[in-house]
Design a protein around this motif. Structure first.
Motif, PDB file in Angstrom:
ATOM      1  N   TYR A  12       0.843  -1.192   0.000  1.00 21.79           N
ATOM      2  CA  TYR A  12       0.000   0.000   0.000  1.00 21.79           C
ATOM      3  C   TYR A  12       0.886   1.252   0.000  1.00 21.79           C
ATOM      4  CZ  TYR A  12      -3.673  -3.307   1.337  1.00 21.79           C
ATOM      5  OH  TYR A  12      -4.561  -4.356   1.356  1.00 21.79           O
ATOM      6  N   SER A  14       1.204   3.972   1.851  1.00 22.22           N
ATOM      7  CA  SER A  14       1.847   4.397   3.092  1.00 22.22           C
ATOM      8  C   SER A  14       2.914   3.411   3.542  1.00 22.22           C
ATOM      9  CB  SER A  14       0.796   4.568   4.193  1.00 22.22           C
ATOM     10  OG  SER A  14      -0.012   3.406   4.302  1.00 22.22           O
ATOM     11  N   PHE A  17       5.976   3.779   1.053  1.00 24.37           N
ATOM     12  CA  PHE A  17       6.807   4.926   1.419  1.00 24.37           C
ATOM     13  C   PHE A  17       7.992   4.489   2.267  1.00 24.37           C
ATOM     14  CE2 PHE A  17       7.241   7.659   5.258  1.00 24.37           C
ATOM     15  CZ  PHE A  17       8.096   8.610   4.727  1.00 24.37           C
ATOM     16  N   SER A  42       0.925   9.149  -4.499  1.00 28.08           N
ATOM     17  CA  SER A  42       0.167   8.745  -3.318  1.00 28.08           C
ATOM     18  C   SER A  42       0.872   9.128  -2.013  1.00 28.08           C
ATOM     19  CB  SER A  42      -0.079   7.238  -3.344  1.00 28.08           C
ATOM     20  OG  SER A  42       1.142   6.530  -3.366  1.00 28.08           O
ATOM     21  N   ILE A  43       2.113   9.568  -2.087  1.00 25.94           N
ATOM     22  CA  ILE A  43       2.840  10.012  -0.900  1.00 25.94           C
ATOM     23  C   ILE A  43       2.628  11.518  -0.760  1.00 25.94           C
ATOM     24  CG2 ILE A  43       5.095  10.174   0.214  1.00 25.94           C
ATOM     25  CD1 ILE A  43       5.963   7.719  -1.326  1.00 25.94           C
ATOM     26  N   GLN A 114       8.335  13.339   8.223  1.00 28.85           N
ATOM     27  CA  GLN A 114       6.984  13.667   7.767  1.00 28.85           C
ATOM     28  C   GLN A 114       6.634  15.122   8.060  1.00 28.85           C
ATOM     29  OE1 GLN A 114       4.230   9.846   8.126  1.00 28.85           O
ATOM     30  NE2 GLN A 114       5.366  10.170  10.012  1.00 28.85           N
ATOM     31  N   GLN A 122      -0.671  15.005   6.366  1.00 27.97           N
ATOM     32  CA  GLN A 122       0.076  13.758   6.246  1.00 27.97           C
ATOM     33  C   GLN A 122      -0.855  12.642   5.746  1.00 27.97           C
ATOM     34  OE1 GLN A 122       2.452  13.019   9.763  1.00 27.97           O
ATOM     35  NE2 GLN A 122       3.332  15.070   9.728  1.00 27.97           N
ATOM     36  N   TRP A 123      -0.985  11.539   6.493  1.00 27.31           N
ATOM     37  CA  TRP A 123      -1.851  10.445   6.045  1.00 27.31           C
ATOM     38  C   TRP A 123      -3.277  10.566   6.577  1.00 27.31           C
ATOM     39  CZ3 TRP A 123       0.626   7.950   2.397  1.00 27.31           C
ATOM     40  CH2 TRP A 123       2.019   7.802   2.465  1.00 27.31           C
ATOM     41  N   SER A 126      -6.885   9.915   4.776  1.00 32.63           N
ATOM     42  CA  SER A 126      -6.692   9.211   3.510  1.00 32.63           C
ATOM     43  C   SER A 126      -6.991   7.725   3.685  1.00 32.63           C
ATOM     44  CB  SER A 126      -5.256   9.391   3.003  1.00 32.63           C
ATOM     45  OG  SER A 126      -4.347   8.697   3.835  1.00 32.63           O
ATOM     46  N   ASP A 128      -5.036   5.415   3.285  1.00 26.31           N
ATOM     47  CA  ASP A 128      -3.854   4.693   3.775  1.00 26.31           C
ATOM     48  C   ASP A 128      -3.554   4.988   5.245  1.00 26.31           C
ATOM     49  OD1 ASP A 128      -2.718   3.345   1.320  1.00 26.31           O
ATOM     50  OD2 ASP A 128      -2.887   5.393   0.594  1.00 26.31           O
ATOM     51  N   GLU A 129      -4.427   5.747   5.909  1.00 27.73           N
ATOM     52  CA  GLU A 129      -4.183   6.056   7.314  1.00 27.73           C
ATOM     53  C   GLU A 129      -4.163   4.788   8.164  1.00 27.73           C
ATOM     54  OE1 GLU A 129      -6.000   8.866  10.903  1.00 27.73           O
ATOM     55  OE2 GLU A 129      -7.046   8.686   8.969  1.00 27.73           O
ATOM     56  N   TYR A 132      -0.966   2.787   7.620  1.00 26.49           N
ATOM     57  CA  TYR A 132       0.167   3.390   8.319  1.00 26.49           C
ATOM     58  C   TYR A 132       0.091   3.118   9.822  1.00 26.49           C
ATOM     59  CZ  TYR A 132       3.867   6.743   9.287  1.00 26.49           C
ATOM     60  OH  TYR A 132       5.032   7.308   9.683  1.00 26.49           O
TER      61      TYR A 132
END
Length: 609
Positions: A12, A14, A17, A42-43, A114, A122-123, A126, A128-129, A132
């Motif tokens: 994924y 996050s 990354f 996506s980052i 970050q 940040q995330w 989103s 992807d939270e 992460y």
């Protein structure tokens, strides 16, 4: 169908990354690894314009990689204080993060990265939270495991964390509608009213658990030994009150396959006849081969999909400018407005692009679509071309009149300027030792070959201009050209000139033909006549690779020169008229489409072979 298959969190954005940070460090900050990190949409990076300027500058300077030392190719060759400072801070931040030895230190470094380089959110918010958060929870688990072993630190703990995350599976938590589809063996213990397990051949059914696979290679092999759980999973899938169907094909489009040995041993196989006539894919293969096929009816959903496609993607659009003229309101963007008048700006590059395909001209100059690439080839041919141009410019501006009797002296000066330009462009050791050796071995001797050709064509002449920009506005056109070198062929008052264009490799247009393949030198002749009020008696390409001049004509009244004048005038009239009418449609052909950057937009020709 709703596929519910967990993946490694590193799959994924996050999680990716984190792995990209490690990759950048492992590859010593190579440009390719930095591109993968900084260009990932996506980052949530902030200051993306700065990132793009850094990468563009790195590509322009042919930077390949950095190093773990303070000074590297980026600091030596970027030539921009803001970008160098930004790179140094990024390099320090990634290095300290990847080399952290404790989980708390790693968490601090990660938070600092970050806060420095991400947008404020940040995330948060989103998709992807949660992924992460899963990675952060895994970090805490690793910390607890270290405490259980009385360990405060571990060398390169970040690398160990990534190895562990690679073995873990993250499954999205939201519930999706549709028939649930699971991967094997996750489906084995499910209890449901109806369970269908398909494509379960011997190779696909094998399950090996390696719970400690993330440990380093030097750990005793017996401690990391995998466990075969194939039998347990097959037995679990066969149990329970549900209606369970396990199946596999002995033949597939990829070849032969065997059923699981478990069912052979328990005599639990039941052969089912496969009706290939009912397989639409098989029927399509027969139809493609020109063989008779059985009438296979499309399903209701297939009919709906095709009807939808006919009404959308398969319908020719009236605003498709590959087939129809551009609207007048849009065409106006091609013109420059100045003092109440409008001009269509044309250069040799624009002329040749329009000659190749008007739609490519439309994409590049009407819509501003650039064929921008962040790839750095092993050899940056444009950079090498600029270097060779600079060598000749310094040499000919230094000597003034060309005297064939001074050839030995000229050769020494040319080699001196080559060596000096090499340092100016690539510093003392760039771009790499092997490429530098190649440049010296290939081009250092090639540059002096021009002396013999210069003595043959332009003895006792003087170079009067280099990279000369000439612009002419007339009849609704703004003509523009940058001439590599202009040579005066006689007394200054005669205004007889030769125009030279350097080519690093071979020359495509070696002589004038009935159909001009390029209007570059004819346009230069026209600009010299109209702007400098001179006569172009010679127009030549010089091939550095061949060490030879190719003259299109050698006298101002040459029939070839007059033919080029007429062809240029006709071409300018055609372009002016076509643009005014918006007739910038595609002209697909093998010659036009091969290597075109806009084929994915045009879609008029999918193959050029």
């Amino acid at each position: 169908l709703s596929v519910r298959e967990g993946k490694s969190p590193l799959s994924y954005p996050s999680g990716r990354f984190l792995s990209l940070l490690q990759e950048v460090y492992n590859q010593q900050f190579s440009l390719e690894s930095l591109k993968s990190l900084l260009l990932d949409p996506s980052i949530p990076f902030s200051e993306r314009d700065l990132l793009h300027r850094f990468l563009s500058r790195s590509v322009e300077k042919s930077i390949v990689r950095g190093s773990y030392e303070k000074r590297d190719q980026y600091t030596e060759m970027l030539g921009n204080r803001e970008l160098v400072t930004w790179y140094k801070l990024l390099k320090q931040s990634i290095s300290s993060l990847v080399t952290a030895s404790g989980i708390e230190e790693l968490r601090r470094k990660l938070n600092h990265f970050q806060d420095t380089y991400f947008v404020a959110e940040q995330w948060h918010g989103s998709a992807d939270e949660e992924v992460y958060s899963f990675c952060l929870d895994t970090m805490q688990q690793v910390k607890s495991a270290m405490e259980s072993c009385d360990l405060d630190s571990y060398p390169n703990i970040f690398s160990l964390l990534l190895s562990y995350l690679e073995t873990r599976t993250y499954v999205k938590q939201e519930r999706e509608q549709g028939v649930a589809v699971y991967a094997w063996p996750q489906v084995a213990p499910l209890i449901t009213d109806h369970l269908f397990i398909i494509a379960l051949d011997q190779q696909s059914s094998v399950c090996l658990d390696a719970p400690l696979s993330f440990l380093p290679e030097y750990v005793e092999e017996s401690l990391c030994k995998g466990i075969d759980t194939t039998l347990a999973n097959l037995q679990a899938a066969s149990l329970g009150p549900a209606s369970v169907h396990l199946s596999c094909h002995r033949r597939s489009y990829e070849g032969e396959a065997l059923p699981p040995a478990y069912f052979l041993e328990h005599d639990a196989l039941k052969d089912e006849k496969v009706e290939l006539d009912l397989d639409p894919y098989y029927q399509e293969l027969l139809l493609h081969a020109g063989k008779p096929v059985r009438s296979v009816q499309a399903t209701r959903s297939q009919k709906q999909w095709f009807a939808s496609a006919r009404a959308t993607s398969l319908t020719l659009r009236s605003d498709d400018t590959t087939r129809h003229p551009v609207q007048p309101a849009l065409v106006g963007r091609l013109y420059k407005q100045e003092d109440g008048a409008q001009f269509l700006s044309l250069s040799p590059t624009k002329l040749d692009l329009f000659l190749r395909c008007p739609y490519a001209f439309q994409c590049r100059h009407l819509f501003g679509i650039e064929d921008r690439s962040y790839d750095v080839s092993v050899l940056d041919h444009r950079q090498i071309g600029n270097l060779l141009h600079e060598v000749y410019q310094r040499f000919f501006s230094e000597i003034g009149f060309f005297d064939p009797e001074k050839r030995d002296e000229y050769e020494r000066r040319l080699l001196f300027h080559f060596d000096q330009c090499l340092v100016d462009y690539y510093a003392q050791s760039g771009p790499t030792p092997s490429i530098r050796s190649y440049l010296v071995a290939t081009f250092r001797e090639q540059v002096v070959a021009i002396l013999a050709e210069e003595g043959r064509l332009f003895a006792k002449t003087r170079s009067v201009a280099f990279e000369q920009v000439l612009t002419l506005k007339e009849d609704g056109l703004e003509l523009y050209g940058r001439i590599d070198r202009i040579i005066s062929l006689g007394p200054e008052e005669d205004k007889r000139f030769a125009v030279i264009d350097y080519k690093k490799s071979t020359v495509k247009t070696k002589k004038v033909t009935d159909e001009l393949s390029s209007y570059q030198l004819p346009l230069y002749r026209y600009l010299v006549e109209r702007v400098m009020e001179g006569r172009t008696a010679n127009a030549s390409y010089y091939s550095i690779a061949e060490g030879k001049y190719y003259s299109l004509w050698e006298h101002e009244d040459d029939e070839k020169a007059l033919f080029c004048d007429e062809a240029l005038a006709e071409r300018l009239h055609q372009i002016k008229e076509a643009v005014a009418l918006g007739r910038l449609m595609a002209t697909p052909s093998k010659k036009s489409c091969e290597g075109c950057a806009y084929r994915s937009l045009c879609r008029r020709r999918f193959a050029t072979a």
